[in-house]
Design a protein around this motif. Structure first.
Motif, PDB file in Angstrom:
ATOM      1  N   GLY A 101       0.837  -1.191   0.000  1.00  0.00           N
ATOM      2  CA  GLY A 101       0.000   0.000   0.000  1.00  0.00           C
ATOM      3  C   GLY A 101       0.874   1.242   0.000  1.00  0.00           C
TER       4      GLY A 101
ATOM      5  N   GLU B 132      -0.628   7.556   1.991  1.00  0.00           N
ATOM      6  CA  GLU B 132      -1.172   8.799   1.450  1.00  0.00           C
ATOM      7  C   GLU B 132      -0.985   9.953   2.441  1.00  0.00           C
ATOM      8  OE1 GLU B 132      -5.150   9.629  -0.950  1.00  0.00           O
ATOM      9  OE2 GLU B 132      -5.559   9.234   1.167  1.00  0.00           O
TER      10      GLU B 132
ATOM     11  N   ASP C 122      -3.044   6.797   6.524  1.00  0.00           N
ATOM     12  CA  ASP C 122      -3.983   6.393   5.484  1.00  0.00           C
ATOM     13  C   ASP C 122      -3.175   5.764   4.359  1.00  0.00           C
ATOM     14  OD1 ASP C 122      -6.446   7.541   6.595  1.00  0.00           O
ATOM     15  OD2 ASP C 122      -5.442   9.457   6.266  1.00  0.00           O
TER      16      ASP C 122
ATOM     17  N   VAL D 287      -3.371   3.666   0.496  1.00  0.00           N
ATOM     18  CA  VAL D 287      -4.197   3.465  -0.702  1.00  0.00           C
ATOM     19  C   VAL D 287      -3.505   2.472  -1.635  1.00  0.00           C
ATOM     20  CG1 VAL D 287      -5.265   5.737  -0.582  1.00  0.00           C
ATOM     21  CG2 VAL D 287      -3.169   5.449  -1.876  1.00  0.00           C
TER      22      VAL D 287
ATOM     23  N   ARG E  60      -8.531   1.310   0.204  1.00  0.00           N
ATOM     24  CA  ARG E  60      -7.853   2.176   1.158  1.00  0.00           C
ATOM     25  C   ARG E  60      -8.130   1.686   2.564  1.00  0.00           C
ATOM     26  NH1 ARG E  60      -8.238   7.062  -0.797  1.00  0.00           N
ATOM     27  NH2 ARG E  60      -7.607   8.060   1.124  1.00  0.00           N
TER      28      ARG E  60
END
Length: 76
Positions: A20, A23, A31, A33, A39
């Motif tokens: 991932g 973000e 966070d 994404v 997400r």
């Protein structure tokens, strides 16, 4: 949103193993994404108990709890 007792360990798994992209990150939350739109938000748990805190759903009209999991409305 997932609770975690260790944000660095959770980031290692979600960003490292599951690839991932971070973000946004603070000392207590991150966070992540993925290219196809998935997400996840990781937050440090004050009580140290890891797990699902809530699922945020676009288009849901009111907050609901189903089998112990909170479903929370968010706007697009």
């Amino acid at each position: 949103m997932l609770r975690t007792p260790s944000l660095p360990s959770a980031l290692s798994f979600f960003a490292g193993v599951l690839r991932g992209d971070v973000e946004h990150e603070t000392d207590t939350a991150a966070d992540l994404v993925w290219p196809r739109g998935a997400r996840v938000r990781l937050e440090t748990s004050a009580d140290g108990v890891p797990g699902v805190d809530r699922l945020e759903v676009i288009g849901l009209d009111t907050e609901r709890t189903v089998i112990g999991t909170r479903f929370v409305p968010v706007s697009a």
